[in-house]
Scaffold this motif. Structure first.
Motif, PDB file in Angstrom:
ATOM      1  N   VAL A 159      46.458  40.811  33.642  1.00  0.00           N
ATOM      2  CA  VAL A 159      45.493  40.489  34.701  1.00  0.00           C
ATOM      3  C   VAL A 159      45.891  41.210  35.980  1.00  0.00           C
ATOM      4  N   ASP A 160      44.971  41.999  36.521  1.00  0.00           N
ATOM      5  CA  ASP A 160      45.160  42.637  37.829  1.00  0.00           C
ATOM      6  C   ASP A 160      44.686  41.621  38.868  1.00  0.00           C
ATOM      7  N   ASN A 161      45.661  41.041  39.603  1.00  0.00           N
ATOM      8  CA  ASN A 161      45.350  39.944  40.536  1.00  0.00           C
ATOM      9  C   ASN A 161      45.350  40.420  41.994  1.00  0.00           C
ATOM     10  N   TYR A 201      50.072  43.680  40.072  1.00  0.00           N
ATOM     11  CA  TYR A 201      49.598  43.710  41.452  1.00  0.00           C
ATOM     12  C   TYR A 201      49.594  45.080  42.071  1.00  0.00           C
ATOM     13  N   SER A 202      48.591  45.351  42.889  1.00  0.00           N
ATOM     14  CA  SER A 202      48.744  46.304  43.969  1.00  0.00           C
ATOM     15  C   SER A 202      49.245  45.467  45.143  1.00  0.00           C
ATOM     16  N   ALA A 203      50.533  45.617  45.502  1.00  0.00           N
ATOM     17  CA  ALA A 203      51.090  44.893  46.651  1.00  0.00           C
ATOM     18  C   ALA A 203      50.711  45.585  47.959  1.00  0.00           C
ATOM     19  N   THR A 204      50.059  46.755  47.829  1.00  0.00           N
ATOM     20  CA  THR A 204      49.499  47.487  48.966  1.00  0.00           C
ATOM     21  C   THR A 204      48.457  46.625  49.693  1.00  0.00           C
ATOM     22  N   LYS A 205      47.840  45.713  48.947  1.00  0.00           N
ATOM     23  CA  LYS A 205      46.687  44.968  49.467  1.00  0.00           C
ATOM     24  C   LYS A 205      47.161  43.744  50.250  1.00  0.00           C
TER      25      LYS A 205
HETATM   26  C1  PLP Z   1      41.911  45.914  41.902  1.00  0.00           C
HETATM   27  C2  PLP Z   1      42.847  47.046  42.206  1.00  0.00           C
HETATM   28  N1  PLP Z   1      43.825  47.359  41.347  1.00  0.00           N
HETATM   29  C3  PLP Z   1      44.682  48.367  41.590  1.00  0.00           C
HETATM   30  C4  PLP Z   1      44.587  49.136  42.729  1.00  0.00           C
HETATM   31  C5  PLP Z   1      45.535  50.277  42.936  1.00  0.00           C
HETATM   32  O1  PLP Z   1      46.511  49.967  43.883  1.00  0.00           O
HETATM   33  P1  PLP Z   1      47.343  51.074  44.695  1.00  0.00           P
HETATM   34  O2  PLP Z   1      46.389  51.721  45.633  1.00  0.00           O
HETATM   35  O3  PLP Z   1      48.421  50.280  45.354  1.00  0.00           O
HETATM   36  O4  PLP Z   1      47.877  52.046  43.691  1.00  0.00           O
HETATM   37  C6  PLP Z   1      43.584  48.846  43.648  1.00  0.00           C
HETATM   38  C7  PLP Z   1      43.469  49.692  44.875  1.00  0.00           C
HETATM   39  O5  PLP Z   1      42.496  49.736  45.552  1.00  0.00           O
HETATM   40  C8  PLP Z   1      42.690  47.778  43.393  1.00  0.00           C
HETATM   41  O6  PLP Z   1      41.714  47.474  44.258  1.00  0.00           O
END
Ligand code: PLP
Length: 405
Positions: A191-193, A213-217
């Motif tokens: 799951v991409d949370n 996770y994208s911890a960037t968010k």
């Molecule tokens: C739902 C989702 N998954 C993954 C990513 C990818 O993350 P990153 O930009 O940190 O590689 C994003 C980026 O926008 C996203 O919105």
């Protein structure tokens, strides 16, 4: 270095989410620093040869090389696992590094993956382009259709992969149903949370096996670094993920880990406040958008087909929603008239950001796939930040007026 808090200590298990976010995984050095130390080191030294041999053999604890372990990164991993309610977590260089590693570490030629069709453009690229290149078959389905998950299962299905809420159409997956179905068939759920963060939704509580996770968010939350993470059982992380990660190296830099640690301290506060603001802005926009013949895609509003499910499986519905203003020209006119909200394709930031997915985050996937997942030419996606809600409403009000809406 003293581990003042650790996942195995009974106290941390009792902590409530805000305490975990602020203090989980804090290891203190002999200096007793309040804020976590930043270990910018690629390697480690040893008192004698036997010590390093024992560490490499896995017979003694301790760091050996920062592609494998680093104290600052380890603090982040411990905190994320604690917040998620997972046995273990590994940090990754970005969200896409996390998604790629979570899939490739466990799949091989001849396997089959079922994935949600509504997904971030690069996640769809993994499913549509990368996996098939290595002999892994994929099927994309409407993730809101429970029967479609079941119908797509084949004898060689190994993984279910999906986001909830999904980028950018805010589709909500029934976590309990889909994870339960996967368990019953011996399929691993990934799951991409990223849209929710562990502050708003913990998929493992519904039976998810792996949460990425994208911890960037929301985790960083202030638009500073790229980072990612994968959570799972201790056994899965050690036996399935680590051999892949150690040898391919999608490692997070200690500096970026430190920045995310600082972000996590305020994650629950930000995620809840931004969710509230997103509902308020959505309520302001909805009558205007629907009167103009457009659509609102907002899990926090009653008009969303899975609003009740979103409320049941999330603590709050998050800072992101989308709406359709009919045409690309109108969408660009709204963006170009904004005075406060930035045109930007990032999400989870404390600043309000808005973008046109069809020409940015979902540009590379082709018109057919966009149409299939509902990324229309008039669709705009917004990340609602922490500015005063009245300022956000006024900016949207004047931008819509400028676009004739
Ligand atoms: C739902 C989702 N998954 C993954 C990513 C990818 O993350 P990153 O930009 O940190 O590689 C994003 C980026 O926008 C996203 O919105």
């Amino acid at each position: 270095m003293k581990k003042t808090t650790g996942m195995n200590r009974a106290a941390t298990a009792r902590w409530r989410p805000a305490t975990r976010a602020l203090r989980g995984g804090t290891w203190r050095s002999e200096h007793g620093e309040t804020s976590e130390a930043l270990f910018l080191t690629s390697g480690y030294t040893y008192d004698d040869a036997a010590t390093v041999a024992a560490r490499f053999a896995g017979e003694a604890e301790g760091m050996t090389y920062s592609r494998l372990q680093n104290p600052t990164v380890a603090m982040l991993e411990e905190r994320i696992a604690l917040m998620e309610g997972a046995e273990a977590a590994r940090a990754q260089a970005s969200g896409m590094a996390a998604m790629t590693a979570a899939l490739l570490c466990q799949l091989k030629a001849g396997d089959h993956v079922v994935a949600a069709r509504a997904a971030f453009g690069s996640c769809r690229w993994l499913v549509d382009s990368l996996l098939p290149r290595f002999g892994i078959a994929t099927t994309v389905i409407d993730s809101a259709d429970n029967a479609a998950w079941e119908a797509a299962i084949r004898p060689n299905t190994r993984v279910f992969f999906f986001e909830t809420p999904a980028n950018p159409t805010l589709d909500i997956v029934d976590l309990g149903f889909v994870c339960g179905l996967a368990r019953a068939h011996g399929i691993t759920t990934v799951v991409d949370n990223a849209f929710a963060s562990p502050a708003l939704q913990r998929p493992m509580a519904f039976g998810a096996d792996v949460v990425a996770y994208s911890a960037t968010k929301l985790m960083d939350g202030q638009g500073r670094v790229l980072a990612g993470a994968i959570c799972g059982t201790k056994q899965w992380i050690e036996e399935v993920l680590l051999p892949f990660q150690r040898n391919t190296g999608p490692t997070l830099s200690p500096f970026n880990a430190w920045v995310v640690l600082k972000g996590l301290e305020t994650l629950p506060l930000r995620a809840h406040k931004q969710s509230e603001q997103a509902v308020a802005l959505g309520r302001f926009l909805e009558p205007r958008i629907t009167a103009a013949g457009g659509r609102m895609l907002h899990p926090g509003l009653e008009s969303h087909p899975r609003h009740q499910l979103a409320k049941a499986q999330m603590e709050a519905t998050g800072p992101i929603f989308a709406f359709d203003v009919g045409t690309r020209e109108r969408a660009f006119a709204v963006l170009d008239a904004l005075e406060l909200i930035d045109i930007s394709n990032n999400i989870g930031d404390a600043r309000s950001l808005m973008c046109h997915p069809a020409s940015t985050t979902h540009a590379n996937m082709g018109a057919e796939a966009r149409a299939e997942m509902g990324v229309t030419e008039g669709l705009l996606r917004i990340n609602v930040g922490l500015e005063d809600i009245q300022d956000l409403i006024e900016d949207m009000d004047q931008a819509l007026a400028a676009a004739g809406i």
